[in-house]
Design a protein around this motif. Structure first.
Motif, PDB file in Angstrom:
ATOM      1  N   LEU A 295      56.223  38.207  92.003  1.00  0.00           N
ATOM      2  CA  LEU A 295      54.827  38.004  92.411  1.00  0.00           C
ATOM      3  C   LEU A 295      54.704  38.016  93.934  1.00  0.00           C
ATOM      4  O   LEU A 295      54.291  37.033  94.519  1.00  0.00           O
ATOM      5  N   PRO A 296      55.033  39.142  94.565  1.00  0.00           N
ATOM      6  CA  PRO A 296      55.052  39.120  96.033  1.00  0.00           C
ATOM      7  C   PRO A 296      53.705  38.751  96.655  1.00  0.00           C
ATOM      8  O   PRO A 296      53.665  38.227  97.766  1.00  0.00           O
ATOM      9  N   ASP A 297      52.618  39.018  95.945  1.00  0.00           N
ATOM     10  CA  ASP A 297      51.311  38.665  96.509  1.00  0.00           C
ATOM     11  C   ASP A 297      50.782  37.346  95.957  1.00  0.00           C
ATOM     12  O   ASP A 297      49.634  36.974  96.209  1.00  0.00           O
ATOM     13  N   GLY A 298      51.610  36.660  95.184  1.00  0.00           N
ATOM     14  CA  GLY A 298      51.198  35.370  94.651  1.00  0.00           C
ATOM     15  C   GLY A 298      50.164  35.503  93.544  1.00  0.00           C
ATOM     16  O   GLY A 298      49.676  36.603  93.254  1.00  0.00           O
ATOM     17  N   ILE A 299      49.847  34.377  92.924  1.00  0.00           N
ATOM     18  CA  ILE A 299      48.913  34.408  91.794  1.00  0.00           C
ATOM     19  C   ILE A 299      47.537  34.891  92.248  1.00  0.00           C
ATOM     20  O   ILE A 299      46.956  35.800  91.663  1.00  0.00           O
ATOM     21  N   VAL A 300      47.032  34.321  93.326  1.00  0.00           N
ATOM     22  CA  VAL A 300      45.697  34.716  93.793  1.00  0.00           C
ATOM     23  C   VAL A 300      45.692  36.162  94.274  1.00  0.00           C
ATOM     24  O   VAL A 300      44.764  36.921  93.989  1.00  0.00           O
ATOM     25  N   GLY A 301      46.766  36.564  94.960  1.00  0.00           N
ATOM     26  CA  GLY A 301      46.871  37.934  95.446  1.00  0.00           C
ATOM     27  C   GLY A 301      46.846  38.936  94.303  1.00  0.00           C
ATOM     28  O   GLY A 301      46.165  39.959  94.358  1.00  0.00           O
ATOM     29  N   GLU A 302      47.591  38.636  93.228  1.00  0.00           N
ATOM     30  CA  GLU A 302      47.645  39.548  92.080  1.00  0.00           C
ATOM     31  C   GLU A 302      46.285  39.585  91.366  1.00  0.00           C
ATOM     32  O   GLU A 302      45.810  40.641  90.975  1.00  0.00           O
ATOM     33  N   LEU A 303      45.679  38.395  91.210  1.00  0.00           N
ATOM     34  CA  LEU A 303      44.376  38.342  90.527  1.00  0.00           C
ATOM     35  C   LEU A 303      43.329  39.153  91.274  1.00  0.00           C
ATOM     36  O   LEU A 303      42.509  39.839  90.673  1.00  0.00           O
ATOM     37  N   SER A 304      43.377  39.065  92.617  1.00  0.00           N
ATOM     38  CA  SER A 304      42.320  39.726  93.385  1.00  0.00           C
ATOM     39  C   SER A 304      42.437  41.243  93.315  1.00  0.00           C
ATOM     40  O   SER A 304      41.516  41.956  93.699  1.00  0.00           O
ATOM     41  N   LYS A 305      43.581  41.735  92.794  1.00  0.00           N
ATOM     42  CA  LYS A 305      43.711  43.182  92.630  1.00  0.00           C
ATOM     43  C   LYS A 305      42.959  43.664  91.388  1.00  0.00           C
ATOM     44  O   LYS A 305      42.744  44.859  91.217  1.00  0.00           O
ATOM     45  N   LEU A 306      42.617  42.726  90.510  1.00  0.00           N
ATOM     46  CA  LEU A 306      41.913  43.123  89.296  1.00  0.00           C
ATOM     47  C   LEU A 306      40.552  43.707  89.651  1.00  0.00           C
ATOM     48  O   LEU A 306      39.914  43.291  90.610  1.00  0.00           O
ATOM     49  N   ALA A 307      40.126  44.660  88.865  1.00  0.00           N
ATOM     50  CA  ALA A 307      38.911  45.415  89.155  1.00  0.00           C
ATOM     51  C   ALA A 307      37.704  44.509  89.409  1.00  0.00           C
ATOM     52  O   ALA A 307      36.944  44.705  90.348  1.00  0.00           O
ATOM     53  N   LEU A 308      37.584  43.484  88.583  1.00  0.00           N
ATOM     54  CA  LEU A 308      36.443  42.577  88.668  1.00  0.00           C
ATOM     55  C   LEU A 308      36.280  42.020  90.083  1.00  0.00           C
ATOM     56  O   LEU A 308      35.193  42.014  90.658  1.00  0.00           O
ATOM     57  N   PHE A 309      37.427  41.575  90.661  1.00  0.00           N
ATOM     58  CA  PHE A 309      37.370  40.957  91.978  1.00  0.00           C
ATOM     59  C   PHE A 309      37.185  42.002  93.069  1.00  0.00           C
ATOM     60  O   PHE A 309      36.548  41.754  94.071  1.00  0.00           O
TER      61      PHE A 309
END
Ligand code: ADP
Ligand code: MG
Length: 602
Positions: A295-309
């Motif tokens: 998880l190099p970008d961390g939980i928030v980093g990975e989540l923010s890559k999702l289309a919705l965000f």
């Protein structure tokens, strides 16, 4: 965001949640856990500024935490200073230590840098353990019950108190994030050399990031002291530093919400592994390693890559509007006549390799001075010396008569010289407009505290310069890419962003190192057009370029280097006919280039 929405989401809602928490969970254990959350959160917010924004590492943050903890206990207990005033004083002392650790670690490079922080953390741990007269060692130190204006703060009130501080620190950190300080931290984390040539004294800024981070760690330590009324040296061990780092990295380093998520993990982990205290270091180290890989970008980093965000993020920017002036004007300093920059017998040796040898060049104010030569002939080395990136091993550089031979890049930038890079040096984590905003570094005036508070003058400064940055992007024809990540642009576009960023400095001299390399034919046209317009506006330019049609069309004078030596100098016409130049370029593509260039002038 309108004002009301801001107050509701940043102040009213969080405060309501904090106020309600002890009513919803009227249980000593939960209240204690919530206190721990708020306190740990402060440390992680600070470490996020250091690791996430400025891209520096600290493996010894427990040291600053310990300073805050012991010093505030002692100040409150022995000197009778109010507990929170003690915490504040200790936070400043921790910040001072942060600055010293940063200065020490900046003297070393690579892995040694991290080792300085480890050594510091260990040193503080040993002091707290061994200096029993002062710290109480493993047996501990009892601190007074915290009180404000004579009211003692018991568990619930203390939670409210630390909760309010956490909310205020969040607002302050977000203000840092969105202004010039956060931007500069990210910029030098991405490219120190590009920041320097825009006038950023990277060493000072690194020290500042360390001090801010240590301040918050100290504050966390101080508030930790009064949470329990007791501290013992067993708290301040290496595993704690690792735990703080897990909070930043697993949460999502460099993100706003990362510290919130990360703190939840940091608070829960020791609870989960309570019965394995002896193995904490191993467990936490393992978690850190796995998260760095998975998880190099961390939980928030990975989540923010999702289309919705992603969608939401884009719409954040469209709210911003710019004034469309008739035709944006290029702001430049008054042009200088006579010799602007002089290289006197300049040499740059790398061991036995003479990259540049005994070169004399005079650059006239208001001219475009070309530097050409085969690959490896010393062109970029020359650019590096002129911009302070390399200090010449011999000779002198005179800027309008002033000796700048030993100047650091940021000092040269302050003199009004800036450059672009052959191997692009954009700030990858910033948007296109933020990259250009960095070019205004030496024109920004607001201080740190006004930025933390984001007072109106800061807002005004920020708006004024984002408008100017937008105007510059219009000048280079990138107005449709304003909010794109710099790394999403094509090669040619990235080169134009670097030019716009340099122009923001309002330079007296601009050095372009192969501004058309890697660009498509259409982009080369554009770049050539931009350079011609800069010339028409009276900007002095040093142009290193392989594309002869650009060099021969735009330059007033050309210097030719070969094997680090100047072999010819003159007008484009003279250069094209110079026997030595033809000889140096003999064979291969280069001759074709030269001939092509010749054709385009005649
Ligand atoms: P150009 O830009 O003209 O292609 P450079 O100035 O990049 O050439 O390089 C000139 C010579 O100096 C090359 O032989 C290169 O390998 C060498 N050189 C450049 N920078 C360094 C460095 N930092 N350390 C060692 N050698 C270098
Ligand atoms: Mg080069």
């Amino acid at each position: 965001m309108n004002k009301w929405k801001w107050y509701v989401t940043n102040l009213i809602l969080p405060l309501l949640v904090i106020y309600a928490f002890p009513w919803v969970f009227p249980n000593e254990f939960y209240v204690h856990l919530a206190q721990t959350f708020a306190i740990t959160y402060l440390v992680i917010v600070g470490l996020n500024i250091l690791v996430g924004l400025s891209d520096q590492l600290s493996l010894g943050h427990v040291g600053f935490y310990a300073i805050g903890a012991y010093l505030s206990a002692i100040l409150c207990d022995k000197a009778g200073i109010n507990f929170f005033v003690s915490v504040l004083i200790s936070s400043f002392v921790a910040a001072g230590f942060g600055a010293v650790v940063a200065l020490l670690s900046l003297r070393s490079k690579g892995p040694y840098l991290a080792m300085v922080t480890i050594a510091f953390g260990e040193l503080m741990g040993i002091i707290s353990n061994r200096w029993v007269d002062v710290t109480g060692g493993p047996a501990g130190y009892y601190s007074p019950t915290p009180s404000i204006f004579g009211f003692q703060l018991h568990a619930v009130e203390y939670f409210w108190f630390v909760g309010i501080i956490a909310v205020l620190v969040t607002i302050a950190a977000n203000n840092i994030f969105k202004g010039r300080f956060g931007r500069t931290f990210i910029a030098f984390g991405n490219s120190a050399v590009a920041s320097e040539v825009l006038g950023v004294n990277v060493r000072n800024w690194k020290v500042m990031a360390f001090a801010i981070s240590a301040f918050l760690a100290g504050m966390g330590g101080g508030l930790f002291t009064f949470q329990n009324g007791f501290i013992s040296s067993t708290t301040f061990e290496f595993d704690k530093s690792i735990l703080f780092l897990i909070g930043v990295i697993v949460g999502g380093s460099g993100t706003k919400w990362g510290p919130v998520v990360g703190t939840v993990i940091v608070v829960l982990l020791p609870q989960l592994f309570q019965s394995f205290v002896d193995y904490h270091l191993m467990i936490f180290g393992g978690i850190l390693l796995v998260s760095l890989i998975m998880l190099p970008d961390g939980i928030v980093g990975e989540l923010s890559k999702l289309a919705l965000f992603q969608k939401r993020r884009k719409s954040d920017h469209t709210g911003k509007t710019f004034q469309l002036a008739e035709k944006p004007e290029l702001e430049l300093p008054p042009s200088v006549t006579g010799t602007l920059l002089e290289m006197r017998e300049v040499a740059m040796y790398f061991g036995g390799l003479k990259a540049v040898d005994n070169v004399n060049i005079e650059i006239a104010g208001g001219s475009v001075h070309g530097v050409i030569g085969p690959n490896g002939s010393g062109k970029s080395t020359t650019v590096n010396m002129l911009s302070g990136v390399y200090t010449p091993t011999g000779g002198q550089l005179l800027w309008q008569g002033k000796d700048i031979t030993k100047f650091a890049p940021h000092s040269i930038a302050k003199e009004g010289i800036t450059r672009t890079f052959q191997n692009l040096q954009l700030f990858q984590d910033l948007t296109v407009i933020q990259n250009v905003m960095m070019g205004f570094h030496r024109h920004f005036h607001t201080g740190f505290l006004p930025n933390v508070l984001h007072i109106p003058s800061v807002k005004k400064e920020e708006e004024a310069y984002s408008q100017k940055a937008y105007d510059l992007l219009r000048i280079v024809g990138l107005e449709t890419k304003v909010f794109h990540k710099a790394s999403d642009l094509s090669y040619g576009e990235q080169r134009l962003v670097e030019i716009a960023r340099g122009l923001a400095l309002k330079p007296t001299l601009m050095i372009l190192d192969e501004p058309a390399a890697g660009a498509s034919p259409v982009e080369i046209e554009k770049i050539m057009d931009v350079i011609s317009r800069l010339k028409a506006a009276g900007l002095s330019i040093v142009l290193v370029e392989h594309h002869m049609e650009i060099v021969m069309n735009i330059c007033d004078k050309i210097t030719v280097l070969d094997f680090g030596q100047k072999i010819a100098e003159g007008t484009p016409q003279e250069i094209q006919e110079h026997p030595k130049v033809i000889e140096a370029y003999l064979g291969g593509e280069e001759v074709a280039n030269l001939v092509a260039g010749k054709r385009s002038v005649s």
